[in-house]
Scaffold this active site. Structure first.
Site, PDB file in Angstrom:
ATOM      1  N   SER A 127      -5.532  -9.189  -2.120  1.00  0.00           N
ATOM      2  CA  SER A 127      -6.549  -8.767  -0.988  1.00  0.00           C
ATOM      3  C   SER A 127      -8.082  -8.947  -1.580  1.00  0.00           C
ATOM      4  O   SER A 127      -8.398  -8.781  -2.727  1.00  0.00           O
ATOM      5  CB  SER A 127      -6.459  -7.135  -0.725  1.00  0.00           C
ATOM      6  OG  SER A 127      -7.671  -6.760   0.134  1.00  0.00           O
ATOM      7  N   TYR A 152      -6.003   1.642  -2.044  1.00  0.00           N
ATOM      8  CA  TYR A 152      -5.447   0.294  -1.461  1.00  0.00           C
ATOM      9  C   TYR A 152      -6.058  -0.933  -2.446  1.00  0.00           C
ATOM     10  O   TYR A 152      -5.044  -1.730  -2.945  1.00  0.00           O
ATOM     11  CB  TYR A 152      -5.999   0.129  -0.054  1.00  0.00           C
ATOM     12  CG  TYR A 152      -5.524  -1.279   0.304  1.00  0.00           C
ATOM     13  CD1 TYR A 152      -4.150  -1.552   0.501  1.00  0.00           C
ATOM     14  CD2 TYR A 152      -6.530  -2.440   0.532  1.00  0.00           C
ATOM     15  CE1 TYR A 152      -3.821  -2.992   0.830  1.00  0.00           C
ATOM     16  CE2 TYR A 152      -6.283  -3.446   1.068  1.00  0.00           C
ATOM     17  CZ  TYR A 152      -4.643  -3.875   1.330  1.00  0.00           C
ATOM     18  OH  TYR A 152      -4.255  -5.113   1.458  1.00  0.00           O
TER      19      TYR A 152
END
Length: 333
Positions: A127, A152
């Protein structure tokens, strides 16, 4: 070839399965169909895939170690595209343990499956959030990613480290793809594109964080899929000349790429594109930046372009129009 696609009922996974099937591959898809967002949307994605003769689906959780191990052993996949994860930056502040189960234990289960079953290439979702506090623009895979600002992001950084370890120890070719704000038809309801479109249609206010000054490298789903398909066909080799200077490769068969539009758009302009596509004006509720968010993302995709001869290029205007068309058709509005 025999592919495993994790997160097959998810946004990106669904589109990747469609593309692999169109190319004539055998695809096994897995997903736990959790209720992080509306399950019906996941089921409707799967309904598009299930009629395909080369597609098999199993409801399976990544954290089910025995289930994952058995699947790998029975199916003998040649390549794995690992897209399943507990998504969402803000939700990681509310339910951190879900990220440990899916993104850490789950990723390890996939690595173990690859290790014990001679998988030729593991491509996995990282990501853009790994860049965290990095202020250098555009974000390059040669930049340090040691300062994440959400759990995350930290789990995605951990996935890259875990993958490198397995590439080094066991010679498994692994490629991490740092996605930049993916949007498009069949997208996730927790993402800005979806939330804004629904609220504007319903005449409700939209939350505009950082007072609309946020910038995102919005990347259309077709460009993401094209990048994945090209990358999966090019497993990384060992970089014999590596001396620790290139953070995106290694003396192991390991590589990391950015996939982004390389054209950051201010949030306010993104909203304007949605308004234009809908023919309606948004009611805006301006708010401060949220914990875990970063002010801007901007991808340097020169590595991707040099290896795949492909650069994401769908304009925000065109991508938004396609999403809005899908949304109106799917929700009959």
């Amino acid at each position: 070839m025999r592919f495993l696609v994790t997160g097959a009922a998810g946004f990106i996974g669904f589109h990747v399965c469609q593309r692999l099937l169109a190319l004539g591959h055998q695809v096994t898809g897995i997903d736990n169909l959790n209720d992080y967002y509306e399950v019906q949307l996941k089921l409707d994605r799967l309904a598009q895939l299930k009629p395909e003769k080369n597609f098999v689906f199993y409801r399976l959780d990544l954290a089910d170690r025995d289930g994952i191990a058995n699947l790998f052993s029975e199916s003998q996949f040649e390549r794995v595209i690992h897209l399943a994860a507990q998504a969402g930056v803000r939700y990681s502040l509310e339910n951190p343990m879900a990220y440990a189960d899916s993104n850490l234990i789950g990723h390890l289960a996939i690595l173990e499956g690859c290790r014990h079953n001679n998988v030729k290439h593991l491509v996995y979702a990282s990501s853009s959030s790994v860049y965290g506090l990095n202020r250098k623009m555009p974000f390059s895979t040669s930049d340090s990613v040691d300062h994440p600002v959400s759990l995350y992001a930290a789990t995605k950084k951990a996935n890259e480290l875990m993958s490198h370890t397995y590439s080094h120890l066991y010679g498994i070719p692994t490629t991490g793809l740092r996605f930049f704000t993916v949007y498009g038809p069949w997208g996730r309801p927790d993402m800005a594109m979806f939330l804004f479109t629904k609220a504007i249609i319903d005449g409700k206010p939209i939350k505009v964080f950082n007072h609309g000054k946020m910038k995102r490298d919005f990347t259309y789903i077709d460009d993401i899929v094209e990048g994945i398909i090209r990358i999966q066909d090019q497993p990384p080799g060992k970089n014999a000349a590596w001396a620790g200077d290139d953070l995106s490769s290694s003396s192991a068969p390991y590589k990391v790429f950015n996939i982004g539009n390389s054209e950051p758009v201010q949030l306010e302009l993104f909203i304007n594109a949605i308004e234009e596509a809908l023919g309606k004006t948004a009611v805006k509720d301006y708010m401060p930046i949220q914990p875990g968010d970063v002010e801007a993302t901007y991808a340097d995709v020169s590595d991707l372009e040099s290896v795949t001869k492909f650069t994401p290029q769908t304009s925000v205007e065109l991508g938004v129009q396609r999403f809005v068309g899908w949304y109106k058709n799917y929700y009959k509005v």
